[in-house]
Enzyme design. Structure first.
Site, PDB file in Angstrom:
ATOM      1  CB  THR A   1     -17.888  13.727  10.976  1.00  0.00           C
ATOM      2  OG1 THR A   1     -18.575  14.188   9.824  1.00  0.00           O
ATOM      3  CG2 THR A   1     -17.773  12.225  10.940  1.00  0.00           C
TER       4      THR A   1
ATOM      5  N   GLY B   1     -14.999  18.025   8.406  1.00  0.00           N
ATOM      6  CA  GLY B   1     -15.436  16.889   9.231  1.00  0.00           C
ATOM      7  C   GLY B   1     -15.673  17.233  10.697  1.00  0.00           C
ATOM      8  CE  LYS B   2     -15.867  23.308  11.249  1.00  0.00           C
ATOM      9  NZ  LYS B   2     -15.625  23.143   9.804  1.00  0.00           N
TER      10      LYS B   2
ATOM     11  N   GLY C   1     -11.281  23.642  11.614  1.00  0.00           N
ATOM     12  CA  GLY C   1     -10.957  23.130  10.277  1.00  0.00           C
ATOM     13  C   GLY C   1     -11.867  23.781   9.244  1.00  0.00           C
TER      14      GLY C   1
ATOM     15  CB  ILE D   1     -16.559  25.082   4.778  1.00  0.00           C
ATOM     16  CG1 ILE D   1     -16.407  26.545   5.183  1.00  0.00           C
ATOM     17  CG2 ILE D   1     -18.020  24.722   4.595  1.00  0.00           C
ATOM     18  CD1 ILE D   1     -16.895  27.545   4.117  1.00  0.00           C
TER      19      ILE D   1
ATOM     20  CD  GLU E   1     -19.511  22.073  13.765  1.00  0.00           C
ATOM     21  OE1 GLU E   1     -20.529  21.617  14.323  1.00  0.00           O
ATOM     22  OE2 GLU E   1     -19.336  22.013  12.532  1.00  0.00           O
TER      23      GLU E   1
HETATM   24  P1  TTP Z   1     -18.292  25.668   9.290  1.00  0.00           P
HETATM   25  O1  TTP Z   1     -18.159  26.438  10.550  1.00  0.00           O
HETATM   26  O2  TTP Z   1     -17.016  25.371   8.612  1.00  0.00           O
HETATM   27  O3  TTP Z   1     -19.091  24.351   9.621  1.00  0.00           O
HETATM   28  P2  TTP Z   1     -19.414  23.070   8.705  1.00  0.00           P
HETATM   29  O4  TTP Z   1     -20.576  22.424   9.373  1.00  0.00           O
HETATM   30  O5  TTP Z   1     -19.604  23.510   7.302  1.00  0.00           O
HETATM   31  O6  TTP Z   1     -18.108  22.220   8.825  1.00  0.00           O
HETATM   32  P3  TTP Z   1     -17.962  20.641   8.959  1.00  0.00           P
HETATM   33  O7  TTP Z   1     -18.437  20.044   7.667  1.00  0.00           O
HETATM   34  O8  TTP Z   1     -16.485  20.478   9.172  1.00  0.00           O
HETATM   35  O9  TTP Z   1     -18.806  20.197  10.108  1.00  0.00           O
HETATM   36  O10 TTP Z   1     -19.241  26.498   8.325  1.00  0.00           O
HETATM   37  C1  TTP Z   1     -20.646  26.587   8.392  1.00  0.00           C
HETATM   38  C2  TTP Z   1     -21.075  27.585   7.360  1.00  0.00           C
HETATM   39  O11 TTP Z   1     -20.987  28.899   7.887  1.00  0.00           O
HETATM   40  C3  TTP Z   1     -20.195  27.584   6.125  1.00  0.00           C
HETATM   41  O12 TTP Z   1     -20.987  27.843   4.982  1.00  0.00           O
HETATM   42  C4  TTP Z   1     -19.249  28.730   6.356  1.00  0.00           C
HETATM   43  C5  TTP Z   1     -20.078  29.707   7.144  1.00  0.00           C
HETATM   44  N1  TTP Z   1     -19.340  30.547   8.106  1.00  0.00           N
HETATM   45  C6  TTP Z   1     -19.044  31.851   7.767  1.00  0.00           C
HETATM   46  O13 TTP Z   1     -19.340  32.297   6.647  1.00  0.00           O
HETATM   47  N2  TTP Z   1     -18.459  32.648   8.699  1.00  0.00           N
HETATM   48  C7  TTP Z   1     -18.093  32.207   9.937  1.00  0.00           C
HETATM   49  O14 TTP Z   1     -17.540  32.964  10.741  1.00  0.00           O
HETATM   50  C8  TTP Z   1     -18.356  30.827  10.261  1.00  0.00           C
HETATM   51  C9  TTP Z   1     -17.955  30.308  11.602  1.00  0.00           C
HETATM   52  C10 TTP Z   1     -18.970  30.043   9.320  1.00  0.00           C
HETATM   53 MG    MG Z   2     -20.520  21.173  10.942  1.00  0.00          MG
END
Ligand code: TTP
Ligand code: MG
Length: 237
Positions: A40, A37-38, A32, A34, A108
């Protein structure tokens, strides 16, 4: 010369004995946008004894021998996205490889979304040169052919980009302060293309969609409603 006796089983040191292969866990990847809610979701399922939760290695991306590569990428994507996304790819490969004794392994994200959503987004948005995109794709193909990236179920947390933006603002990760709504919109479209429309890349396994445009309590209720399906509780576990 090597005698037959020296090859007998008794002479094999314990460390050389073949270990019985571990049963593969049922692997669930939570995907999902950014802020959808992953984490969570992972925290919610962490309390189940049959689940080993493997959170995303963001902390590693923020400290590569002292360098905050997540911050560098957001400050100047054209310059740093190749370095950053190569490291994401390495650390995600480690996540896929991690063994567990639990019947269910919940991760995740995955190598898939790093490649099909983020790398694709940087390339399409003109923030990653052709040559960097080609190198990352070669690396990705090599990993796909040589490593076990198998997942059994994707739980896709579907949320509007504006919901994600509000959550990002609330949690206040300093690297993400400049993430514009258009960036989240375009990442959202790439998740939809991959997991719902399957128009460029195919989903590697069945996809369970959960809408997370709601408050925390409702989110917990939805995770609970899908608990058996996610943990395969009606099966052998
Ligand atoms: P997310 O992988 O989307 O994790 P999150 O913790 O923000 O999501 P959630 O709130 O659903 O738990 O992104 C983590 C950060 O890393 C975010 O700033 C996007 C960045 N990112 C990249 O830029 N490139 C990538 O390939 C990945 C996996 C993340
Ligand atoms: Mg996360």
């Amino acid at each position: 010369m090597l005698s037959l006796k020296s090859l007998s089983v008794e002479n094999v040191k314990p460390t050389q004995k073949r270990q019985p292969k571990k049963k593969k866990p049922f692997t669930v990847a939570v995907e999902g946008n950014i802020g959808s809610g992953k984490s969570t979701c992972l925290e919610y399922f962490r309390k189940q004894k049959q689940v080993e939760v493997v959170p995303e290695p963001v902390f590693k991306w923020k400290d590569v021998k002292g360098y905050n590569t997540l911050e560098l990428m957001y400050k100047d994507a054209s310059r740093w996205s190749l370095a950053f996304q190569s490291y994401v790819q390495l650390t995600m490969a480690e996540v896929h490889r991690k063994e567990t004794d639990c019947p269910v392994k919940m991760i995740e994200r995955s190598l898939y979304s790093a490649r099909y959503c983020f790398v694709e987004n940087l390339f399409k948005g003109g923030l990653m040169p052709d040559v960097d995109y080609a190198i990352l794709s070669e690396w990705y193909n090599w990993i796909q052919e040589n490593e076990d990236m198998h997942i059994d179920l994707i739980v896709y947390l579907q949320a509007k980009p504006v919901t994600c933006q509000n959550r990002i603002k609330m949690r206040n990760r300093h690297e993400e302060q400049s993430v514009p709504l258009e960036y989240l919109q375009s990442l959202n479209d790439l998740h939809e293309d991959w997991l719902i429309k399957e128009n460029k890349f195919k989903a590697p396994c069945p996809v369970l969609v959960i809408n997370t445009d709601c408050g925390l309590n409702d989110m917990y209720k939805k995770f609970d409603a899908h608990r058996d399906e996610i943990l395969q509780l009606n099966k052998e576990n």
